[in-house]
Design an enzyme around this catalytic site. Structure first.
Site, short mmCIF file in Angstrom:
data_model
loop_
_atom_site.label_atom_id
_atom_site.label_comp_id
_atom_site.label_asym_id
_atom_site.label_seq_id
_atom_site.Cartn_x
_atom_site.Cartn_y
_atom_site.Cartn_z
N SER A 20 -5.22 -1.42 6.61
CA SER A 20 -3.99 -0.64 6.56
C SER A 20 -3.45 -0.42 7.97
CB SER A 20 -4.26 0.72 5.91
OG SER A 20 -3.18 1.59 6.14
N TYR A 61 -9.93 7.40 5.32
CA TYR A 61 -9.28 6.15 4.90
C TYR A 61 -9.18 5.18 6.08
CZ TYR A 61 -5.34 3.34 3.04
OH TYR A 61 -4.51 2.34 2.63
#
Lengths: 283, 263
Positions: free
Chosen positions: A150, A163
């Site tokens: 990401s 995350y």
């Protein structure tokens, strides 16, 4: 998106998290290009939309197989891979798309349980499917593994340290696996998407103005379509065109990586379930 | 039928085997390929070979470093074939292995003049024709050497950095027009020139292959041509300004080019 060209005829793929957003786009694109696909989601109810979409594709019923599974469970991930190999007689492709998401919280407040859940559903699931798939890929004479990262990892996005850390781990796993399995003709690459994922869709509905601003910062001036744009890149990397490409992280993001950060969030929001949305406009 | 059937592709630096692999791959996928080089014989030979195998290709003898040459070519290709969809800039200067302290400043200026400026000119010349088609794809071809750095080729590494930065910045400027510019960095290919090198210095090549995760040299048609196809096909329709190594993972291995650092 060009017409399907049978680019994955005869190939067998596993896709984790295949019923929503990017994972759904990958499942549909793979099926249209001729692959057999075993994909999972947490509950059978999640598969309702795919059943309708797949019924409209000729020949898909025999080549698509859904399994309800928890990607944070080692045994279930092994079974997912073994099911694909046994049901369709071989295994060529694994796409580790799934990721559990915890509420956004600052590093001082984020509980260890958030890190454990995010690691299990993001990093460990990618590791477990890889471990289970490689022997089958060796027997098939090679294979393709796609992991997901990401922009948030690159940018150190606030309030999602769990995350971000998982995505960094996935990039590291990608490089290590590329080197360990290259001699087996198995390529391993990683995708950083800017796609209209399920989570992005929820956020956009709750925050239309910041979302519009976000899309203005993308050089291509839009978010990626899951099936055309994001699954397109995955398709290229797992097809013949990608046979000598390995160990790389690809931003499939309309150029966002080279321009400006997107999606500015505040602490206390939960982008996954859409609760407590208090995101602010992009500066 | 093919991945880029009927599209018009220009490939510069066509005398090199890397460019030829890309051109042959594009022709196999149905493109009309225009091979450009200042050395007409090699480009013509490849264009003829493509035509003999049922593909569509032609060669043009042009020195792209000459002022105005790129615009003339773009105009001629668009006039002959109705437009331009794909541009591959694969022209390279020959490597002269020499310490930085011994290189002449003129070597750097020459490399910039012979490699970077023709790329800028070709991109700008192709752009209006791509705009008329609703978009296009540009692939600038660099080298695996630019992944890190190698002693003795500071001028080539500097040009690699310039091309990568050009690609990134043109990428974000032209993305909104659906003209996608990306950067392809191929590994050392398994080609005739390199085979003669292999004969002379087999240990170095063995070392290179051993330090390539996929344990082989690049095939210009299947490996490098395949990666180029990825970048110009519908598959890479959301990838902008990006580096792509067609190298079997060689860029990960710091020791690949340095036998002394081998395990």
């Amino acid at each position: 998106m060009d017409r399907p060209q049978g680019r994955l005829n005869g190939r067998v793929a596993v896709v984790t998290g295949g019923t929503k957003g990017i994972g759904q786009g990958i499942v549909l694109r793979f099926i249209k290009e001729g692959a057999s696909v075993v994909y999972c989601s947490r509950t059978a109810e999640n598969d309702a939309e795919n059943r309708v979409l797949l019924a409209a594709i000729q020949g898909a019923a025999a080549r698509a197989h859904f399994i309800a599974a928890d990607v944070g469970d080692r045994q279930q991930m092994r079974e997912l891979v073994e099911t694909a190999a046994h049901r369709f007689g071989r295994l060529d492709i694994v796409v580790n798309n799934a990721q559990g998401i915890a509420p956004l919280r600052g590093i001082e407040e984020k509980p260890d349980s958030d890190y454990a859940m995010t690691l299990a559903t993001g990093f460990y699931h990618s590791l477990w499917t890889t471990q289970a798939a490689v022997p089958h890929m060796r027997r098939a004479g090679g294979g393709r593994i796609i992991n997901f990262s990401s922009h948030w990892n690159i940018w150190g996005q606030p309030y999602s340290s769990d995350y971000n850390i998982v995505k960094a781990a996935n990039e590291a796993l990608t490089r290590s696996a590329a080197r360990e399995f290259g001699a087996d003709n198995i390529t391993v690459n990683c995708i950083i998407p800017a796609g209209a994922s399920y989570a992005y869709g929820v956020w956009k509905r709750m925050n239309p103005s910041p979302a519009a601003e976000t899309e203005r910062t993308v050089p291509m001036r839009r978010m990626g379509d899951c099936e055309r744009d994001i699954a397109g890149a995955v398709l290229g990397l797992v097809s013949q065109n990608g046979r000598f490409i390995t160990g790389q992280v690809f931003c499939v993001d309309g150029g966002t990586w080279a321009a400006a950060p997107v999606q500015q969030h505040e602490a206390g929001t939960d982008i996954h379930e859409g609760r407590q949305q208090r995101a602010t406009a992009v500066a | 039928m093919g991945q880029i059937a009927g599209q018009v592709a220009i490939v510069t630096g066509a005398a090199s085997e890397v460019a030829q692999g890309i051109a042959r791959r594009f022709a196999r996928e149905g493109a009309i390929v225009v091979l450009i080089d200042k050395d007409a014989s090699e480009a013509t030979r490849v264009a003829n070979a493509i035509a003999l195998s049922g593909g569509r290709a032609e060669a043009m003898c042009v020195d792209l470093a000459r002022d105005g040459a790129a615009a003339e070519i773009a105009q001629a290709v668009a006039h002959a074939h109705g437009g331009i969809d794909i541009l591959v800039n694969a022209a390279h200067a020959a490597l002269a292995w020499m310490p930085l302290a011994d290189k002449k400043e003129a070597d750097f200026a020459a490399a910039f003049h012979d490699v970077v400026m023709p790329t800028v000119a070709a991109m700008r010349a192709a752009r209006p024709h791509m705009l008329r088609r609703g978009g296009g794809r540009i692939v600038n071809v660099g080298s695996i050497y630019g992944a890190t750095a190698n002693e003795g080729i500071t001028d080539a590494i500097t040009m690699d950095g310039a091309l990568a930065s050009l690609t990134r910045s043109a990428g974000i400027e032209w993305a909104r027009d659906n003209i996608l510019v990306n950067y392809l960095q191929p590994a050392v290919p398994d080609i005739a020139v390199f085979k003669s090198y292999i004969a002379e210095r087999g240990a170095i090549v063995d070392h290179l292959i051993r330090n390539t995760p996929m344990r082989r040299l690049a095939d210009p048609l299947e490996d490098i041509g395949g990666a180029a196809m990825f970048l110009v096909s519908d598959e890479a329709c959301f990838i902008v300004g990006h580096k792509v190594f067609a190298d079997g993972g060689q860029h990960l291995v710091a020791a690949a080019f340095e036998p002394g650092a081998a395990r």
